[in-house]
Scaffold this motif. Structure first.
Motif, mmCIF file in Angstrom:
data_model
loop_
_atom_site.group_PDB
_atom_site.id
_atom_site.type_symbol
_atom_site.label_atom_id
_atom_site.label_comp_id
_atom_site.label_asym_id
_atom_site.label_seq_id
_atom_site.Cartn_x
_atom_site.Cartn_y
_atom_site.Cartn_z
ATOM 1 N N THR A 13 6.587 47.380 16.280
ATOM 2 C CA THR A 13 7.028 46.989 16.584
ATOM 3 C C THR A 13 7.822 47.188 17.986
ATOM 4 O O THR A 13 6.581 48.772 18.381
ATOM 5 C CB THR A 13 8.800 48.035 16.295
ATOM 6 O OG1 THR A 13 8.518 49.007 15.699
ATOM 7 C CG2 THR A 13 8.725 47.036 14.501
ATOM 8 N N THR A 36 3.367 42.138 15.727
ATOM 9 C CA THR A 36 3.946 42.447 16.342
ATOM 10 C C THR A 36 5.259 41.900 16.437
ATOM 11 O O THR A 36 5.484 40.759 16.843
ATOM 12 C CB THR A 36 3.020 42.375 18.311
ATOM 13 O OG1 THR A 36 3.614 41.346 18.719
ATOM 14 C CG2 THR A 36 2.203 42.815 18.715
ATOM 15 N N LEU A 37 6.594 42.742 16.821
ATOM 16 C CA LEU A 37 7.695 42.355 16.441
ATOM 17 C C LEU A 37 8.460 43.140 17.786
ATOM 18 O O LEU A 37 8.185 44.275 17.945
ATOM 19 C CB LEU A 37 8.559 42.849 15.205
ATOM 20 C CG LEU A 37 8.222 42.173 14.164
ATOM 21 C CD1 LEU A 37 6.579 42.933 13.236
ATOM 22 C CD2 LEU A 37 9.748 42.619 12.755
ATOM 23 N N SER A 38 9.160 41.864 18.407
ATOM 24 C CA SER A 38 10.072 42.780 19.596
ATOM 25 C C SER A 38 10.549 41.516 20.267
ATOM 26 O O SER A 38 10.157 40.437 19.746
ATOM 27 C CB SER A 38 8.242 43.064 21.322
ATOM 28 O OG SER A 38 7.610 41.800 21.386
ATOM 29 N N LEU A 63 15.618 43.427 16.584
ATOM 30 C CA LEU A 63 15.443 44.601 15.632
ATOM 31 C C LEU A 63 17.151 44.653 16.042
ATOM 32 O O LEU A 63 17.392 44.925 14.427
ATOM 33 C CB LEU A 63 14.409 45.443 16.004
ATOM 34 C CG LEU A 63 13.432 44.712 15.570
ATOM 35 C CD1 LEU A 63 12.781 46.552 15.883
ATOM 36 C CD2 LEU A 63 13.076 44.111 14.551
ATOM 37 N N ASN A 96 6.515 51.680 12.714
ATOM 38 C CA ASN A 96 7.786 51.613 14.161
ATOM 39 C C ASN A 96 8.356 52.139 15.637
ATOM 40 O O ASN A 96 8.317 53.298 15.325
ATOM 41 C CB ASN A 96 9.141 52.254 12.794
ATOM 42 C CG ASN A 96 9.372 50.822 11.759
ATOM 43 O OD1 ASN A 96 9.211 50.407 12.131
ATOM 44 N ND2 ASN A 96 8.943 51.787 10.057
ATOM 45 N N ALA A 98 9.749 51.317 18.050
ATOM 46 C CA ALA A 98 11.009 50.128 18.735
ATOM 47 C C ALA A 98 11.916 51.433 19.095
ATOM 48 O O ALA A 98 12.371 52.214 18.119
ATOM 49 C CB ALA A 98 11.211 49.087 18.550
#
Length: 262
Positions: A13, A36-38, A63, A96, A98
């Motif tokens: 993230t 990827t998470l953004s 998120l 994690n 972010a």
């Protein structure tokens, strides 16, 4: 069926900038799948993945909305993991990374929306994503790890930083609890909340440019930059990923890269 020994999954993230973006780039290696998470799709990673022979999956998610079942990144992640054969990867890692620093001011003056966003991104989302990751990989046969990027401010109070400090302190303690859960499970995940040191990112710019009347430690953060004490994001990413690769990762479950290890 045996586990593939050369394929590894990394879920990250906060990959759009700073150390997160640097970690994503460094994880793009042959045999690696990086998700990827953004909020915005990180630039430059697709070309790097193609050149490296890595698989890259990029999700644009907020998120702070993970509590909303209609836009749940954690539910999406769980479903995505369920569709992967348990023997496909030799290892699976959730990072994690972010986090959000709300406007710097005493709690009495803070906006409730800013406080909620900081806590949702910094603590609620990591817990939900970790739960989804561990549930979705419950029957996987490879090694599993959870790396929570913490901060020294989770272990040291600072004025006008209530939400950020609370989120990081909560991240540390949830990691300690998680370590106890996983230690009791067959092939339980190794988990660690790791403080990466002070890094020359947008967050540091935000801190040293704050109004000193609202943020008493503003001058101290300015001195970090002046004295050359901030690590470059690329260097910090290398240190963090080296820690992730340690054979004793997760022992102890809360750590700091600045603490010497044997």
């Amino acid at each position: 069926m045996t586990v593939a020994t050369s394929f590894h999954l990394f879920i990250l993230t906060g990959a759009s900038r700073g150390m997160g973006h640097a970690m994503a780039g460094q994880l793009l290696q042959p045999g690696h799948t990086v998700l990827t998470l953004s909020r915005r799709i990180p630039g430059g990673l697709a070309a790097k993945a193609q050149a490296a022979g890595a698989e890259l999956v990029q999700w644009s998610v907020d998120l702070a909305d993970d509590h909303n079942q209609n836009h749940s990144a954690s539910a999406h992640l769980h479903g995505w993991l369920d569709d992967i054969a348990p023997q496909r990867f030799a290892s699976a890692t959730l990072i994690n990374n972010a986090g959000v620093i709300p406007p710097l001011m005493p709690l009495r003056d803070a906006d409730s929306a800013d406080l909620m966003q900081a806590l949702r991104v910094g603590l609620q989302a990591p817990m939900l994503l970790t739960a989804a990751f561990l549930s979705g990989t419950r029957h996987w046969t490879g090694q599993r790890k959870v790396l929570n990027i913490s901060s020294g401010l989770g272990r040291r109070a600072m004025a006008s930083q209530s939400a950020y400090c609370a989120a990081k302190a909560g991240l540390d303690h949830f990691t300690r609890c998680l370590a106890l859960d996983e230690a009791a499970q067959p092939n339980g995940a190794k988990v660690c909340a790791l403080a990466p040191g002070v890094i020359d990112t947008d967050m540091q710019t935000h801190l040293r440019s704050a109004d000193a009347a609202h943020f008493p430690d503003q001058a101290a953060f300015g001195q970090l930059k002046t004295n050359g004490q901030l690590a470059h994001p690329d260097d910090a990413a290398r240190v963090v990923l080296a820690w992730l690769a340690r054979p004793d990762f997760g022992d102890p479950p809360v750590a700091d890269v600045r603490t010497p290890r044997a």
